[in-house]
Design an enzyme around this catalytic site. Structure first.
Site, short mmCIF file in Angstrom:
data_model
loop_
_atom_site.label_atom_id
_atom_site.label_comp_id
_atom_site.label_asym_id
_atom_site.label_seq_id
_atom_site.Cartn_x
_atom_site.Cartn_y
_atom_site.Cartn_z
N ARG A 209 -17.36 -12.63 23.98
CA ARG A 209 -17.07 -11.19 23.89
C ARG A 209 -15.59 -11.05 23.57
O ARG A 209 -14.76 -11.81 24.09
CB ARG A 209 -17.37 -10.48 25.22
N GLU A 238 -14.45 -4.02 19.04
CA GLU A 238 -15.71 -3.98 18.31
C GLU A 238 -16.47 -2.66 18.53
O GLU A 238 -16.51 -2.19 19.67
CB GLU A 238 -16.55 -5.15 18.84
N HIS A 255 -20.08 -10.57 14.75
CA HIS A 255 -20.88 -10.75 15.98
C HIS A 255 -22.31 -11.17 15.65
O HIS A 255 -23.27 -10.53 16.05
CB HIS A 255 -20.85 -9.43 16.80
#
Ligand SMILES: O=C(O)[C@H](O)[C@H](O)COP(=O)(O)O
Length: 378
Positions: A209, A238, A255
């Site tokens: 993450r 993001e 991602h």
């Protein structure tokens, strides 16, 4: 009848639920569905957060929420517990896919930078399902690994974590932790300026993450040449990734490390199964095996293993599209980042790609990486 609202990009979700369910698909780009009062269950992906702000009132009928992701940082689980909602995630669904992304990007990096992977050590931060797969794959490439996961050591007595000092002595760091902001083992900004300046790193890879790494400090360390290269699949802001960080990344992807047909099927199944159990439904008819893909043609078309993997893994295709968004649609980059993730065709994992024998003669490591041989079923 049980009404289930599900993100329309949950792969083949209809085939993992019994036909008796009233399944309604929603577009995650529009936020959580407006008519949730009709839902008994809600199935989401990481793009829709569940918090007291996004879902201030829990609809009366709703008793089950599932996320088709391993990560759960977008869901306030204490809130759901307080509200008596059963929650499920898809832990481990994409472990194999992420490990394949890590080794593919490492091989491509090593070729480009003329590095010998066998001479480099990799520190794995977070050794759950994904980190464990990464460790196994790296060992197949004969790389030495240093595994760091103190919370796992606390939970699981035979598991021994390396010390912080040991893991920070690695040439390469790869991240596989959840994003946690509180408790004894927070991971938010785990890789900060202090750790980044503790030594020179050859490569940092983040597929966990964005918030696990302090992106500003990473960029600074790269500019100071303390970090030679970095590969980012996840981003601190993001989906609005910072163009300055993206420009400096050795590889940048939207991602998708955990995106493969098999991982996405797992994700749907891993949340459909507890939903079925929660509502005591009959199981869905079992799905047949996915066919996979066969590569024809001569291995002579590929000058190196990197070139071959470039064909078999779409990492660089994703990168090119992300670059295109940054070059031409910077103002819409968040929206287009999510669209790219949702709409780009999924790849097969290596175990679902079959190659001719000549490929294995030329690159014996393909067997260890899990590729199949044409004509030989698993
Ligand atoms: O947490 C996970 O499983 C991964 O980050 C996964 O790639 C998330 O996928 P998404 O729900 O955003 O499609």
């Amino acid at each position: 009848m049980i009404t289930v609202f599900a993100d329309q990009y949950l792969y083949e979700i209809d085939s993992f639920l019994p036909e008796s369910v009233d399944l309604r698909l929603y577009d995650p780009a529009q936020g959580l569905p407006k008519n949730l009062h009709k839902a008994h269950a809600l199935l989401i992906r990481t793009v829709n957060a569940i918090t007291p702000q996004t879902l201030p009132e829990i609809p009366e009928k709703l008793t089950f929420i599932g996320t088709g992701s391993a990560g759960t940082d977008h869901v306030d689980q204490s809130y759901l517990k307080e509200q008596g909602i059963t929650f499920a995630n898809a832990a481990g669904c994409n472990a194999r896919s992420v490990a394949e992304y890590v080794i593919t990007s490492l091989l491509l990096w090593a070729e480009k930078e003329t590095e010998s992977l066998q001479d480099l050590s990799v520190g794995i931060i977070g050794v759950g399902e994904v980190g464990t797969q990464v460790e196994q794959q790296l060992e197949k490439l004969q790389m030495s690994t240093i595994c760091y996961d103190p919370p796992r050591e606390e939970r699981e007595s035979p598991f021994r974590s390396s010390s912080l000092e040991e893991v920070l002595s690695a040439d390469i760091l790869t991240f596989h932790t959840p994003l946690v902001s509180d408790g004894n083992w927070p991971t938010y900004h785990w890789l900060n300026e202090k750790k980044l300046s503790s030594r020179q790193f050859r490569l940092i890879i983040n597929t966990a993450r964005g918030g696990v790494i302090d992106e500003q400090s990473l960029l600074q360390s790269h500019q100071n040449k303390n970090v030679s290269n970095f590969i980012l699949d996840v981003w601190e802001d993001e989906p609005d990734l910072r163009p300055s960080t993206a420009e400096e990344a050795f590889f940048k992807t939207p991602h998708i490390a955990g995106y493969s047909i098999q991982a996405k099927q797992n994700a749907s199944k891993f949340i459909a199964d507890p939903l079925i159990e929660h509502f005591d439904l009959s199981t869905a008819p079992s799905k047949g095996q996915t066919e996979g893909q066969t590569i024809e043609g001569t291995v002579d078309n590929f000058g190196s293993l990197g070139e071959l993997l470039h064909q078999l893994h779409p990492l660089k295709k994703y990168e090119a599209r992300l670059q295109h968004i940054l070059n031409n649609h910077r103002d819409q980059r968040g929206e287009l980042f999510n669209k790219l993730r949702a709409e780009f065709p999924l790849r097969n994992e290596f175990s679902h790609i079959q190659l001719p024998a000549s490929y294995f003669d030329r690159f014996p490591v393909l067997t260890d990486l899990g590729f199949g041989l044409i004509g030989q079923s698993e």
